[in-house]
Design a protein around this motif. Structure first.
Motif, short mmCIF file in Angstrom:
data_model
loop_
_atom_site.label_atom_id
_atom_site.label_comp_id
_atom_site.label_asym_id
_atom_site.label_seq_id
_atom_site.Cartn_x
_atom_site.Cartn_y
_atom_site.Cartn_z
N PHE A 165 0.90 -1.29 -0.03
CA PHE A 165 -0.05 0.16 -0.06
C PHE A 165 0.80 1.42 -0.11
N ASP A 212 -5.39 4.69 0.48
CA ASP A 212 -6.69 5.24 1.12
C ASP A 212 -7.12 6.25 0.22
N TRP A 241 -8.70 1.55 1.10
CA TRP A 241 -9.08 1.74 2.43
C TRP A 241 -10.62 2.59 2.65
N ARG A 271 -11.19 12.10 13.31
CA ARG A 271 -11.45 11.35 12.15
C ARG A 271 -13.27 11.40 11.62
N LYS A 279 -14.17 0.24 6.88
CA LYS A 279 -13.29 0.52 8.22
C LYS A 279 -14.06 1.23 9.08
N HIS A 280 -13.74 1.44 10.23
CA HIS A 280 -12.69 0.65 11.19
C HIS A 280 -13.61 -0.40 12.05
N MET A 294 -11.26 -3.42 7.35
CA MET A 294 -10.24 -3.11 8.15
C MET A 294 -10.55 -3.00 9.79
N LEU A 315 -8.43 0.02 15.69
CA LEU A 315 -7.22 0.21 16.59
C LEU A 315 -7.77 -0.01 17.76
N ASP A 323 -5.19 -2.75 11.35
CA ASP A 323 -4.75 -1.60 11.06
C ASP A 323 -3.56 -1.61 11.35
N HIS A 324 -2.93 -0.25 10.87
CA HIS A 324 -1.30 0.19 10.94
C HIS A 324 -0.74 -0.23 12.48
N MET A 344 -1.08 -5.34 8.67
CA MET A 344 -0.66 -4.22 7.96
C MET A 344 0.63 -3.31 8.80
N TRP A 393 -6.63 12.94 4.30
CA TRP A 393 -6.87 11.79 3.57
C TRP A 393 -6.92 12.22 2.08
N GLU A 427 -6.52 11.89 11.15
CA GLU A 427 -6.04 10.91 12.40
C GLU A 427 -5.18 11.82 13.38
C1 BGC Z 1 -5.51 4.47 9.76
C2 BGC Z 1 -6.36 3.62 8.42
C3 BGC Z 1 -5.57 3.93 7.00
C4 BGC Z 1 -4.22 3.17 7.34
C5 BGC Z 1 -3.22 3.16 5.98
C6 BGC Z 1 -4.06 3.81 9.68
O1 BGC Z 1 -3.14 4.87 10.54
O2 BGC Z 1 -5.93 4.34 10.85
O3 BGC Z 1 -7.51 4.34 8.31
O4 BGC Z 1 -6.19 3.16 6.36
O5 BGC Z 1 -3.53 3.79 8.35
O6 BGC Z 1 -3.09 4.55 5.54
#
Ligand code: BGC
Length: 765
Positions: free
Chosen positions: A81, A111, A155, A169, A208-209, A252, A255, A287-288, A319, A430, A518
């Motif tokens: 990604f 994203d 995403w 968010r 998501k999420h 997704m 967190l 998620d990340h 991820m 985003w 975020e």
């Molecule tokens: C976010 C996700 C996002 C992912 C990839 C994460 O920090 O919570 O919403 O899709 O990063 O960029």
């Protein structure tokens, strides 16, 4: 000629997945064919290759391109990604097809939340349109541009219902309402995935999420969520379910923890509910870094345990942490994790790759070599007309005292404010592969609209914030916000001087892009002090003041509501934002947006949402009484309610007509109103239908949105709008967690916002 033909044939055969001999294509897009193919493929894979499929990474300091090449060669990566250009994507897919043993194509994700190259309004703005056709258009164009860049998955959509404006968010989602969010999310999924995610210009979605990320305590990002099962099932889960029912191939995972269990470790959520009850067949992605974070959440003592828990809970793909690749081999060896569990996860990854058509053509979204765009950011790759159209529909007119708006194009307008000429901020959070240089600011948009007839006098007037801490936060990784080095007073003086020369002042104020993103939770929701001082100085000039808001959440605007003669909420409106705002300000487009969130008066009121439960001691606005549920030190109720938004014309709504006073068990009843445009211009509005169950086995919300229709009426025109109601619309989760519609009386409320409604009743038998 013959020679060329045979070389290209040989090349194309080499590009085929490894088992083209036994599983030769084309592979039909049926579940049966997919299962047979994937089972056979799995039977040829080593443990390491299976684990490799479960790894999702992006190019970065920890995983530079060379390291990724090495991993690809050894079958240690399943998807990538954040790589978004065709040449870069092609290079990686070439590595798979040329260097790896099994040649299992990678998929590429990003994203793409509200546009890829062309940036549309942020999702909160899209929700304000209440226009599913517009949202469909956004989905189609975004998918087209994403697929044209070589991507296979996005995403998105983000369908986290939130009643928390402090959470940054909320800008990525569709607001506070379950029904509206469900409609928006499912529409987006259908539009982006098209008939099949394998189509040339479709991408697979990843909703998501999962789950309830929008309910983090205090709006603090990544924080705890703790809620009753009734609330979870009634208010927070339906949008995910609706998006999955619409066919989303991916999920997704959130967190946050939910009732004490991090979603990444929640086998009830990911297995029992998602796969068991909801029959989800696609892929789950953490998620990340979320698997690693299980240690900090305090549910795993070391990496091995985190990996074991995540896998057993149902996380197919990790991820951006190396934990799966590092620790799964040992866990299988020790017997802590079974091969069947690995197979399940790898199968889900391979299944979606099959559904993306990658086993038929790993280059399906890339086309032949040499076909890559010469200039990735070429103007010709944008969809400006679509972006402008949707952006206009997303704007909400909050106030229009004595018809201050629309403005005349021949006027002299003082345009001031830190957001009036910011190409970056108007794109919102985003903003995918959007390029700030290509976005139209309000200054540019007004100049375009006035086309020399009138004059725009511009001054920045204030910095986004004079608070050094906030400036540093916003500029932590790059120079996102430019800080004017003049003193605040010098900037205000310049703006006031411009205002004095003008017929009207337009102030573009609000939040920088990074303030509603975020990890950008706020404890205050007022405009920053620098901007408030600017507005006060502008008001003191005595000139009519139009406030144009750019922001990604509900703000507290009591003061601004007093100062402004007119106020327009434009959210972050995207690439064509400036032109679209100008269309509304000058009356080329009559605003029709409605708020998808409640605007509180103060932070102290939060949570404040329209579909709350009744209490035993409700506050009566007309007859305030001490022992009722309210704040004694403030005006109660919102500043602007859910569903609210004005127009340049006026509408009336007739009393509600019921097709019958009763709704039989398996039948429907119809509620209708006639809406008339009583003003002088054509305009669109949104007719909203709410239901209330006044006596049930549990307290039910005072009202809940259950239908809406956007209609367009010429001056003087009327239209009858009908809503069909069936038992499904009455259902709720009772104390025993059964989804039931209980017989009895129901109230129907229909209006152009959630407060001023026409009401009727019916009995459910
Ligand atoms: C976010 C996700 C996002 C992912 C990839 C994460 O920090 O919570 O919403 O899709 O990063 O960029």
């Amino acid at each position: 000629m013959k020679w060329i033909y045979s070389v290209s044939l040989a090349v194309s055969l080499a590009m085929q997945p490894a088992f083209a001999d036994t599983l030769s294509g084309p592979h039909p897009m049926t579940e049966q064919a997919r299962d047979a193919y994937v089972n056979q493929l799995l039977s040829k894979m080593t443990l390491d290759e299976k684990i490799g499929q479960m790894r999702l990474i992006s190019v970065g300091p920890d995983t530079p391109k060379e390291a990724i090449r090495d991993m690809i060669q050894h079958g240690q990566v399943g998807a990538i990604f954040n790589t978004v250009t065709r040449p870069d994507i092609r290079a990686m897919q070439d590595q798979v097809m040329q260097l790896s043993r099994l040649k299992i194509p990678l998929f590429f994700a990003y994203d793409v939340v509200h546009g890829q190259r062309t940036i549309f309004p942020i999702p909160l703005g899209l929700a304000s349109s209440w226009d599913l056709d517009a949202v469909s258009e956004v989905g189609r164009v975004s998918a087209y541009e994403a697929a044209d860049d070589g991507l296979n998955m996005t995403w998105a959509p983000m369908v986290d219902v939130t009643r928390e404006p402090r959470w940054g968010r909320g800008s990525e989602g569709f607001g506070e309402d379950t029904f509206l969010t469900s409609q928006m999310g499912s529409t987006m999924v259908k539009a982006m995935q098209g008939k099949s995610a394998a189509d040339r210009y479709a991408v697979m979605t990843s909703v998501k999420h999962f789950a309830a990320y929008g309910a983090v305590e205090g709006g603090r990002d990544y924080n705890t969520v703790d809620m009753s099962p009734q609330r979870l099932f009634q208010d927070y889960l339906p949008p995910y379910k609706a998006s999955l029912d619409a066919g989303s191939g991916g999920v997704m995972v959130a967190l946050n923890s939910l009732n004490g269990t991090p979603a990444t470790a929640d086998s009830w959520l990911l297995k029992d509910l998602l796969r068991g009850e909801w029959k989800f067949k696609g892929i789950t992605i953490s998620d990340h870094g979320a698997i690693k974070e299980l240690i900090k959440h305090g549910v795993a003592s070391d990496p091995q345990e985190a990996v074991r828990i995540a896998l057993k809970s149902g996380i197919d793909m990790s991820m951006s942490d190396e934990y799966y690749s590092k620790y799964l081999p040992g866990l299988v060896k020790s017997g802590a994790v079974t091969m069947a569990e690995i197979d399940d996860a790898a199968r889900h990854v391979l299944n979606v790759k099959y559904d993306m058509g990658l086993f038929n053509d790993p280059y399906s979204h890339l086309g032949p070599k040499g076909s890559d765009p010469q200039d990735t950011n070429a103007e010709s790759r944008l969809h400006r007309a679509e972006a402008r159209d949707v952006a206009r529909k997303s704007m909400v007119l909050l106030k229009n005292w004595r018809e201050t708006l629309p403005l005349k194009k021949t006027a002299t307008v003082a345009l001031v404010g830190p957001l009036a000429d910011s190409q970056r901020d108007i794109m919102g959070s985003w903003s995918a592969a959007g390029v700030a240089k290509q976005s139209i600011t309000l200054l540019q948009g007004m100049r375009n609209a006035m086309n020399g007839k009138g004059t725009v006098l511009y001054a920045k007037g204030a910095n986004i914030s004079d608070n050094k801490g906030i400036q540093n936060f916003l500029n932590l990784y790059e120079q996102a916000v430019s800080v004017d080095t003049r003193t605040p007073q010098q900037m205000i003086d310049e703006a006031v001087a411009q205002a004095k020369k003008a017929d009207v002042v337009v102030a573009a104020v609000g939040e920088a892009q990074g303030m509603a993103h975020e990890a950008s939770s706020r404890s205050e929701l007022a405009l920053p002090a620098s901007q408030q001082k600017l507005l006060a100085a502008l008001k003191a000039t005595g000139k009519p003041l139009v406030i144009v808001l750019m922001n990604g959440r509900a703000l507290t605007l009591v003061n601004e509501d007093k100062l402004a003669d007119a106020m327009l909420e434009t959210w972050f409106s995207g690439t064509e934002g400036g032109n679209a705002i100008a269309d509304v300000l000058f009356g080329d487009y009559n605003p029709s947006g409605k708020l998808p969130v409640t605007f509180p008066r103060s932070v102290g009121q939060i949570p404040l949402y329209y579909n709350h439960l009744p209490t035993g001691r409700p506050y009566n606005f007309e007859k305030p009484n001490k022992y009722t549920s309210h704040y004694y030190d403030a005006i109660n109720g919102p500043l602007y309610p859910f569903g609210y938004g004005l127009s340049y014309t006026t509408f009336t709504v007739s009393p509600v007509k019921m097709s019958s006073r009763t709704l039989p068990r398996n039948g429907t009843v119809e509620a209708s109103v006639t809406v008339t445009n009583t003003g002088k211009r054509a305009g669109a509005t949104v007719v909203q239908m709410y239901l209330n169950d006044p006596v049930a086995s549990l307290s039910r919300p005072v009202q809940e949105l259950r239908g809406f229709k956007r209609i367009m009426l010429q001056a003087g025109e009327s239209q009858t709008v009908r809503f069909k109601i069936d038992a499904e619309a009455l259902k709720f989760w009772n104390q025993k967690m059964q989804h039931v519609a209980e017989p009895g009386k129901f109230n129907v409320m229909i209006g152009l916002d959630s407060v001023r409604t026409q009401d009727a009743q019916f009995d459910y038998l």
